[in-house]
Write an enzyme that holds these catalytic residues in place. Structure first.
Site, PDB file in Angstrom:
ATOM      1  N   GLU A 109      -7.092   3.465   3.190  1.00 25.16           N
ATOM      2  CA  GLU A 109      -6.372   3.341   2.334  1.00 25.16           C
ATOM      3  C   GLU A 109      -6.560   3.700   0.635  1.00 25.16           C
ATOM      4  O   GLU A 109      -7.601   2.956   0.344  1.00 25.16           O
ATOM      5  CB  GLU A 109      -5.387   2.107   2.432  1.00 25.16           C
ATOM      6  N   GLY A 168      11.588   6.381   1.543  1.00 24.68           N
ATOM      7  CA  GLY A 168      11.100   5.386   0.823  1.00 24.68           C
ATOM      8  C   GLY A 168      10.473   4.159   1.318  1.00 24.68           C
ATOM      9  O   GLY A 168      10.499   3.087   0.783  1.00 24.68           O
ATOM     10  N   ASP A 204      -1.454  12.475   3.250  1.00 20.72           N
ATOM     11  CA  ASP A 204      -0.094  12.759   3.759  1.00 20.72           C
ATOM     12  C   ASP A 204       0.036  14.162   4.155  1.00 20.72           C
ATOM     13  O   ASP A 204       0.595  14.487   5.305  1.00 20.72           O
ATOM     14  CB  ASP A 204       0.968  12.457   2.845  1.00 20.72           C
TER      15      ASP A 204
END
Ligand code: GLA
Length: 383
Positions: free
Chosen positions: A34, A122, A174
């Site tokens: 991450e 979201g 992503d």
């Protein structure tokens, strides 16, 4: 009904004829790695079964009309809107893709589109990348250019749409996950060279599941904080005289050269997170999926203490999942809200989800929701 069936139905309702084609692209969770992608490091996402589908047909003239089920309205744009900043909101993601494709000389015909998505919006599950990647594939196909552009370049154009047209400074993870993931695998991606390895991630054989808990925590200042983390990392790399934080080989020597504590902690996160990605990949290659839990938790602790991108809901979900018996748990995605993943015994999903819900009620947080995620395929044509 799948999102693809619903997109086809919405297209027919809206435009009165069958679409020429339907493509769909998935959302993702990141298993580990991450805030490493924009530091030219390593990530290990897998695709969710939840997908965004785009039904499309060519239409006369350089004009694009896009109906979105979730927005319950359509957006129309034309050539004069293909300038960064011309459109805002979800329509910008579609226009941005057309803009990026035309930028590399692909003549995207005018078109009508219907977009339907199962990817929660979201929630940090890459609903934006799923939209970009499904639109990009559909537009390439409409233009007869599916084979003209190697698939490894699709994510780069989708990212360019988001960075330069929409104005969101995301990394490459992503879009790569949404395009190139394979069923039953996690995608080990080197974000500098774009080398990929499909790493077997067979949860069923191991008797395990990944529970994805959506905290429903509002994204607090996520965009500004994300840009701020990027800037700190870039400044630290410059101060250390390396092209990117990925190039640091001696952590303690690097830390000794940095004078401020915040930069030191950000660097510590990125360097140790890259090491954890490699360690998880090694374990998966050795069929030791059940041993990755402590690395997931170490990643969360570093994101909480060094990178400071968690919020109380994320920390509470991780703690509650671990107390309920999860082998490991961590926030996934950019942070500041969004989701947690927990590696659990396949029989424990209800128990762990229940324990997280109970902890949220005790803290006065909004109720979370949870799904069990199996690694699915990347973008594909479905009709
Ligand atoms: C967001 C960005 C990705 C990545 C993650 C953090 O999801 O879109 O590029 O930086 O945050 O790992």
């Amino acid at each position: 009904m799948t999102s693809a069936d619903r997109a086809r139905g919405a297209f027919v309702d809206r435009y009165g004829h069958e679409p020429s084609l339907v493509w769909s692209a998935p959302g993702r969770v990141n298993l580990i790695g991450e805030h490493t992608d924009y530091n030219e490091g390593f990530v290990l996402p897998f695709a969710l079964p939840q997908r965004t589908a785009v039904a499309a047909s060519p239409h006369a003239g350089p004009e694009w009309t896009v109906w979105s089920e979730s927005a319950e309205r359509s957006v129309t744009f034309s050539l004069s809107d293909l300038v960064p900043g011309a459109l805002r909101g979800w329509g910008a993601y579609v226009a941005g893709v057309v803009w990026a494709l035309r930028g590399v000389g692909i003549d995207v015909p005018g078109a009508r589109l219907a977009v339907v998505s199962d990817v929660p919006l979201g929630a940090g599950l890459s609903s934006s990348a799923a939209l970009e990647c499904a639109v990009l594939a559909a537009m390439l196909d409409l233009g007869g250019a599916t084979d003209a552009l190697p698939r490894a370049q699709w994510p780069l154009l989708a990212q360019q749409a988001e960075n330069a047209y929409v104005g969101v400074p995301c990394g490459i993870m992503d879009q790569y996950a949404s395009t190139l993931c394979r069923e039953g695998h996690a995608l080990f991606l080197d974000c500098r060279t774009y080398a990929v390895e499909q790493v077997a991630f067979d949860l069923a054989v191991a008797g395990l599941s990944i529970l994805v808990v959506d905290t429903h925590a509002p994204h607090r200042h996520a965009d500004g904080e994300y840009a701020d983390r990027r800037a700190t990392c870039e400044a630290a790399a410059a101060a250390l005289g390396v092209p990117a934080l990925r190039d640091i080989t001696e952590l303690s020597a690097a830390l000794a050269k940095l004078s401020d504590d915040v930069s030191r902690r950000r660097v510590r996160h990125v360097v140790t997170e890259n090491e954890r990605v490699h360690a998880v990949v090694e374990l998966l290659r050795a069929d030791r999926l059940d041993a990755i839990g402590p690395l997931l938790h170490a990643s969360h602790e570093s994101l909480r203490d060094n990178y400071e991108v968690t919020v109380p809901e994320l920390d509470t979900a991780v703690d509650a999942a671990l107390t309920a018996g999860a082998l490991g748990a961590r926030m996934t995605g950019g942070g500041f809200g969004g989701c947690v993943i927990a590696l659990i015994d396949a029989a424990q999903a209800q128990e762990v989800a229940g324990a997280v819900a109970k902890a949220f009620a005790e803290h006065g947080f909004a109720a979370p929701s949870a799904i069990v995620a199996t690694p699915g395929p990347g973008v594909s044509r479905v009709a």
